[in-house]
Motif scaffolding. Structure first.
Motif, PDB file in Angstrom:
ATOM      1  N   THR A  57       0.846  -1.192   0.000  1.00  0.00           N
ATOM      2  CA  THR A  57       0.000   0.000   0.000  1.00  0.00           C
ATOM      3  C   THR A  57       0.883   1.244   0.000  1.00  0.00           C
ATOM      4  O   THR A  57       2.034   1.199   0.452  1.00  0.00           O
ATOM      5  N   PRO A  58       0.369   2.391  -0.459  1.00  0.00           N
ATOM      6  CA  PRO A  58       1.158   3.629  -0.446  1.00  0.00           C
ATOM      7  C   PRO A  58       1.372   4.191   0.951  1.00  0.00           C
ATOM      8  O   PRO A  58       2.148   5.129   1.125  1.00  0.00           O
ATOM      9  N   SER A  59       0.695   3.644   1.960  1.00  0.00           N
ATOM     10  CA  SER A  59       0.905   4.083   3.340  1.00  0.00           C
ATOM     11  C   SER A  59       1.912   3.213   4.089  1.00  0.00           C
ATOM     12  O   SER A  59       2.145   3.445   5.274  1.00  0.00           O
ATOM     13  N   ASP A  60       2.488   2.221   3.426  1.00  0.00           N
ATOM     14  CA  ASP A  60       3.508   1.402   4.091  1.00  0.00           C
ATOM     15  C   ASP A  60       4.684   2.280   4.486  1.00  0.00           C
ATOM     16  O   ASP A  60       5.215   3.030   3.653  1.00  0.00           O
ATOM     17  N   PRO A  61       5.132   2.216   5.741  1.00  0.00           N
ATOM     18  CA  PRO A  61       6.167   3.138   6.232  1.00  0.00           C
ATOM     19  C   PRO A  61       7.496   2.975   5.511  1.00  0.00           C
ATOM     20  O   PRO A  61       7.968   1.864   5.287  1.00  0.00           O
ATOM     21  N   LEU A  62       8.091   4.097   5.172  1.00  0.00           N
ATOM     22  CA  LEU A  62       9.447   4.124   4.616  1.00  0.00           C
ATOM     23  C   LEU A  62      10.395   4.867   5.546  1.00  0.00           C
ATOM     24  O   LEU A  62      11.551   5.098   5.192  1.00  0.00           O
ATOM     25  N   VAL A  63       9.883   5.258   6.711  1.00  0.00           N
ATOM     26  CA  VAL A  63      10.689   5.894   7.753  1.00  0.00           C
ATOM     27  C   VAL A  63      10.336   5.216   9.074  1.00  0.00           C
ATOM     28  O   VAL A  63       9.162   5.196   9.459  1.00  0.00           O
ATOM     29  N   VAL A  64      11.308   4.653   9.753  1.00  0.00           N
ATOM     30  CA  VAL A  64      11.112   4.033  11.059  1.00  0.00           C
ATOM     31  C   VAL A  64      11.856   4.872  12.077  1.00  0.00           C
ATOM     32  O   VAL A  64      13.087   4.968  12.024  1.00  0.00           O
ATOM     33  N   ASP A  65      11.094   5.494  12.995  1.00  0.00           N
ATOM     34  CA  ASP A  65      11.668   6.487  13.899  1.00  0.00           C
ATOM     35  C   ASP A  65      12.352   7.561  13.052  1.00  0.00           C
ATOM     36  O   ASP A  65      11.703   8.214  12.280  1.00  0.00           O
ATOM     37  N   GLU A  66      13.653   7.721  13.154  1.00  0.00           N
ATOM     38  CA  GLU A  66      14.344   8.738  12.346  1.00  0.00           C
ATOM     39  C   GLU A  66      15.127   8.127  11.192  1.00  0.00           C
ATOM     40  O   GLU A  66      15.831   8.826  10.462  1.00  0.00           O
ATOM     41  N   GLU A  67      15.011   6.826  10.985  1.00  0.00           N
ATOM     42  CA  GLU A  67      15.770   6.144   9.945  1.00  0.00           C
ATOM     43  C   GLU A  67      14.987   6.124   8.628  1.00  0.00           C
ATOM     44  O   GLU A  67      13.878   5.590   8.562  1.00  0.00           O
ATOM     45  N   VAL A  68      15.559   6.711   7.584  1.00  0.00           N
ATOM     46  CA  VAL A  68      14.934   6.731   6.265  1.00  0.00           C
ATOM     47  C   VAL A  68      15.336   5.469   5.515  1.00  0.00           C
ATOM     48  O   VAL A  68      16.512   5.235   5.244  1.00  0.00           O
ATOM     49  N   LEU A  69      14.366   4.635   5.180  1.00  0.00           N
ATOM     50  CA  LEU A  69      14.642   3.357   4.535  1.00  0.00           C
ATOM     51  C   LEU A  69      14.772   3.487   3.023  1.00  0.00           C
ATOM     52  O   LEU A  69      15.489   2.706   2.398  1.00  0.00           O
ATOM     53  N   VAL A  70      14.074   4.434   2.430  1.00  0.00           N
ATOM     54  CA  VAL A  70      14.100   4.647   0.978  1.00  0.00           C
ATOM     55  C   VAL A  70      14.282   6.134   0.719  1.00  0.00           C
ATOM     56  O   VAL A  70      13.535   6.957   1.251  1.00  0.00           O
ATOM     57  N   SER A  71      15.249   6.481  -0.099  1.00  0.00           N
ATOM     58  CA  SER A  71      15.508   7.882  -0.406  1.00  0.00           C
ATOM     59  C   SER A  71      14.376   8.466  -1.254  1.00  0.00           C
ATOM     60  O   SER A  71      13.986   7.869  -2.268  1.00  0.00           O
ATOM     61  N   PRO A  72      13.844   9.629  -0.888  1.00  0.00           N
ATOM     62  CA  PRO A  72      12.761  10.241  -1.682  1.00  0.00           C
ATOM     63  C   PRO A  72      13.182  10.614  -3.100  1.00  0.00           C
ATOM     64  O   PRO A  72      12.317  10.794  -3.959  1.00  0.00           O
ATOM     65  N   GLY A 215      -5.767   2.120   4.238  1.00  0.00           N
ATOM     66  CA  GLY A 215      -5.884   1.238   5.386  1.00  0.00           C
ATOM     67  C   GLY A 215      -5.232  -0.109   5.168  1.00  0.00           C
ATOM     68  O   GLY A 215      -4.515  -0.609   6.031  1.00  0.00           O
ATOM     69  N   ARG A 216      -5.446  -0.694   3.999  1.00  0.00           N
ATOM     70  CA  ARG A 216      -4.816  -1.988   3.688  1.00  0.00           C
ATOM     71  C   ARG A 216      -4.929  -2.252   2.198  1.00  0.00           C
ATOM     72  O   ARG A 216      -5.745  -1.650   1.503  1.00  0.00           O
ATOM     73  N   GLY A 217      -4.092  -3.159   1.720  1.00  0.00           N
ATOM     74  CA  GLY A 217      -4.165  -3.650   0.357  1.00  0.00           C
ATOM     75  C   GLY A 217      -4.310  -5.154   0.384  1.00  0.00           C
ATOM     76  O   GLY A 217      -3.841  -5.820   1.316  1.00  0.00           O
ATOM     77  N   GLU A 218      -4.946  -5.702  -0.620  1.00  0.00           N
ATOM     78  CA  GLU A 218      -5.138  -7.148  -0.689  1.00  0.00           C
ATOM     79  C   GLU A 218      -5.228  -7.568  -2.147  1.00  0.00           C
ATOM     80  O   GLU A 218      -5.623  -6.781  -3.015  1.00  0.00           O
ATOM     81  N   ALA A 254       3.052   0.212  17.271  1.00  0.00           N
ATOM     82  CA  ALA A 254       3.178   1.125  16.140  1.00  0.00           C
ATOM     83  C   ALA A 254       1.843   1.823  15.863  1.00  0.00           C
ATOM     84  O   ALA A 254       0.776   1.229  15.938  1.00  0.00           O
ATOM     85  N   PHE A 255       1.933   3.106  15.552  1.00  0.00           N
ATOM     86  CA  PHE A 255       0.762   3.887  15.169  1.00  0.00           C
ATOM     87  C   PHE A 255       0.321   3.476  13.769  1.00  0.00           C
ATOM     88  O   PHE A 255       1.140   3.243  12.891  1.00  0.00           O
ATOM     89  N   GLN A 256      -0.979   3.382  13.542  1.00  0.00           N
ATOM     90  CA  GLN A 256      -1.529   2.960  12.268  1.00  0.00           C
ATOM     91  C   GLN A 256      -2.419   4.057  11.697  1.00  0.00           C
ATOM     92  O   GLN A 256      -2.988   4.867  12.442  1.00  0.00           O
ATOM     93  N   PRO A 257      -2.584   4.101  10.366  1.00  0.00           N
ATOM     94  CA  PRO A 257      -3.437   5.134   9.766  1.00  0.00           C
ATOM     95  C   PRO A 257      -4.867   5.136  10.294  1.00  0.00           C
ATOM     96  O   PRO A 257      -5.499   6.189  10.364  1.00  0.00           O
ATOM     97  N   GLU A 258      -5.393   3.963  10.685  1.00  0.00           N
ATOM     98  CA  GLU A 258      -6.774   3.920  11.160  1.00  0.00           C
ATOM     99  C   GLU A 258      -6.964   4.623  12.507  1.00  0.00           C
ATOM    100  O   GLU A 258      -8.088   4.837  12.952  1.00  0.00           O
ATOM    101  N   HIS A 259      -5.855   4.997  13.172  1.00  0.00           N
ATOM    102  CA  HIS A 259      -5.957   5.735  14.422  1.00  0.00           C
ATOM    103  C   HIS A 259      -6.134   7.243  14.204  1.00  0.00           C
ATOM    104  O   HIS A 259      -6.334   7.975  15.177  1.00  0.00           O
ATOM    105  N   LEU A 260      -6.050   7.695  12.975  1.00  0.00           N
ATOM    106  CA  LEU A 260      -6.079   9.129  12.710  1.00  0.00           C
ATOM    107  C   LEU A 260      -7.362   9.822  13.175  1.00  0.00           C
ATOM    108  O   LEU A 260      -7.289  10.925  13.725  1.00  0.00           O
TER     109      LEU A 260
END
Length: 398
Positions: A57-72, A215-218, A254-260
């Motif tokens: 999904t496009p909401s899958d995290p690419l930043v964990v805490d302060e660590e950037v996993l994928v360069s923008p 929220g999710r992909g399937e 972990a915080f999830q988008p559905e908590h917004l």
């Protein structure tokens, strides 16, 4: 092949298969494949068409805490974000909700623009008398979006470089609408309360915060489910490593988008509403080809995260599942969906700066509500009634 083995499993939860061993219930391996079922609380239009597996999904995290996993600015990430912005404009047919298109707005802000400023330019063209502003943490995004705006002659559009982790450089109560798409992917979890407070500060009374997340992909691709499970398992390992807990205690959830919706209400927004939208990218649909490219790019970008020495998949297993996914997405029977979630919250108008708890109790649902418009109208009428007695008293004195 991997997908052939995965489809032979049944049941709930996580399933384990070994690519080098005969398929038996007692065997355990490193490939994790969660399955979706109706009794697990995941209603789906695919329930009658076979087993469902998680999908990127496009909401899958690419930043964990302060660590950037994928360069923008990675070329694949650049293309992925640009495609997403264009696809969303086609899916929703308009950049703004219907009940906001006809409302006069002086200033609109987009949080974390896409590389080409697709949404910004659409709004700037739709509302030439509105000052449309975008912010981004990437200088290259700002330059590219500004260039395309100049070509399109969108003179009412402006892009400013500013990370969402810092206070936004705008005066208080200066904006009518703030929009953000898939911010959850790039904003560290602990910064969400600060961002929502900033949005509340910047909005004028009656202004709206409009957020879009997935929220999710399937899908019916078992190989894609294996890749998603490996990716999310690797994220959890990184979270646990960065947040050591007391022995025997669980780490921070972990915080999830559905908590917004709940977070918006706690920040002070009233009449919070939530609307769901299903984006179908099954075989034969207009978005099928775009989503194939999206999945290819995403799983190439996160491959180093999913194949390191502590990851659940080896590089060989990951590559095998990746190629299986590509084949499964080309099947004529492929089915896939994104469950998009639109969350809106309104800043109270009038004298009320913060709502009491009962004002937004019971308003957090998944149904479209027209209450914000009527609520604001009621508040304006109340203010007018308060002014009438004072005017009558002045006339009597005269």
């Amino acid at each position: 092949m991997t997908s052939q083995l995965l489809r032979k499993q049944s049941g709930q939860g996580l399933h384990y298969l070994d690519k080098n061993e005969p398929l038996t219930p007692s065997r355990v391996s490193r490939t994790l494949v969660p399955l979706f079922h109706e009794d697990m609380g995941y209603p789906s239009p695919l329930a009658s068409e076979g087993t469902l597996y998680p999908f990127y999904t496009p909401s899958d995290p690419l930043v964990v805490d302060e660590e950037v996993l994928v360069s923008p600015v990675h070329p694949l990430e650049w293309r992925r974000r640009t495609q997403q912005a264009r696809m969303l404009l086609q899916h929703f047919h308009a950049p703004l909700p219907e009940h906001h298109e006809s409302v006069p707005m002086a200033r609109i802000l987009e949080l974390s623009i896409d590389p080409h400023g697709e949404w910004l330019r659409q709004v700037a063209s739709l509302k030439p008398d509105t000052h449309v502003i975008g912010i981004t943490s990437q200088q290259m995004y700002a330059r590219q979006a500004t260039f395309f705006a100049a070509v399109q002659r969108c003179h009412n559009m402006h892009v400013q470089v500013c990370p969402l982790s810092l206070p936004l450089p705008f005066p208080a109560e200066s904006l009518n609408l703030i929009h953000g798409s898939f911010i959850y992917a790039s904003l560290p979890e602990h910064l969400w309360p600060l961002l929502l407070e900033e949005c509340f500060r910047l909005l004028r009374p009656g202004g709206v915060l409009h957020l879009l997340e997935c929220g999710r992909g399937e899908s019916t691709s078992a190989a894609a489910g294996a890749l998603c499970a490996a990716y999310r398992h690797s994220l959890e390992l990184r979270r646990n490593a960065s947040r050591p807990s007391i022995p025997g205690a669980r780490t921070v959830r972990a915080f999830q988008p559905e908590h917004l919706p709940t977070r918006l209400a706690k920040t002070g927004f009233i009449a919070v509403e939530q609307q769901e939208s299903l984006l179908d990218f099954s075989a034969g649909t207009p978005f099928h080809g775009t989503l194939r490219d999206q999945a290819d790019d995403f799983f190439q970008l996160v491959a180093p995260l999913c194949t390191h020495h502590t990851a659940p998949l080896s590089l060989e297993d990951y590559q095998r599942a990746y190629h299986e996914m590509q084949l499964e997405l080309l099947e004529t029977t492929f089915r896939g969906y994104w469950h998009l979630c639109i969350i809106r919250g309104y800043k109270p108008s009038g004298r009320l700066s913060r709502p009491i708890a009962s004002m937004h109790r019971g308003q957090l649902s998944s149904h479209i509500r027209l209450q914000p418009c009527s609520l604001l109208t009621m508040q304006e009428e109340a203010q007018q009634h308060e002014q009438v007695p004072s005017e009558e008293a002045d006339n009597r004195e005269d």
